[in-house]
Design an enzyme around this catalytic site. Sequence first.
Site, PDB file in Angstrom:
ATOM      1  CG  ASP A   1      24.052 -41.281   1.212  1.00  0.00           C
ATOM      2  OD1 ASP A   1      25.228 -40.933   1.067  1.00  0.00           O
ATOM      3  OD2 ASP A   1      23.169 -41.054   0.376  1.00  0.00           O
TER       4      ASP A   1
ATOM      5  CG  ASP B   1      26.420 -32.104  -1.525  1.00  0.00           C
ATOM      6  OD1 ASP B   1      26.804 -33.042  -2.251  1.00  0.00           O
ATOM      7  OD2 ASP B   1      26.394 -32.165  -0.279  1.00  0.00           O
TER       8      ASP B   1
END
Length: 256
Positions: A11, A130
């Site tokens: 990330d 998500d």
Amino acid sequence: MLAKRILPCLDVNAGRVVKGVNFVDLKDAGDPVELAKVYNDAGADELVFLDITATHEGRDTMIDVVYRTAGAVFIPLTVGGGIQTLENIKNLLRAGADKISINSSAVRNPDFVNQASDRFGKQCIVVAIDARRRKDPNNLGWDVYVRGGRENTGLDAIEWAKEVEKRGAGELLVTSMDADGTQAGYDLELTRTIAEQVEIPVIASGGAGNCQHIYESLTQGKAEAALLASLLHYGQLTIAEVKGYLSDRQVSVRDV
């Protein structure tokens, strides 16, 4: 039986690898190129590179970092974050990405999944989902979030997974926002429910805290691959340890 895959996730925020809990409280975890090299040499099956603030900040993925990361590894690289056009995808593939992960842009324009799959082939189009569990006891399930977890779309995660498969997605990256960064285990119900509704591979993401969690995601959770971040970034586990644990329990994995 196809070997299950172990995927370190980078990330990236402002050119650095970060990790948070439930998508917030980000902490620095290192340089993406250096970490990519480490995981490549350690036996990772693939790498996932997510520019986590690109969509929120309204900019393209940092292609120079992708280029340097791709040049440092010899395993498949999936890149996501801020991808909104076919031109974005073309440039990232030219920079060395093997697969492209799209999320917000797919929700805003579902036809983008069709267009990307038709143009570049479904094998390189990953749709990231998500998902956060709904709190209404009369409406159980998960909602799809976009913009780095900031916006609830109101879409049902299971129905959305089925739709993007029909539109040409080749793989799904399913992240439980509730479990993300907690190291309390994956949301096995979420992963399993989606995996049972689609024919394409599902990558489990969010919540790995130990080898048992990873094993459960690939067996009970019916995922084809497990995404790992904090556990690896902070040296709590190695890829060799994870694969050894899985192999000892008759889960097929590629050799380190």
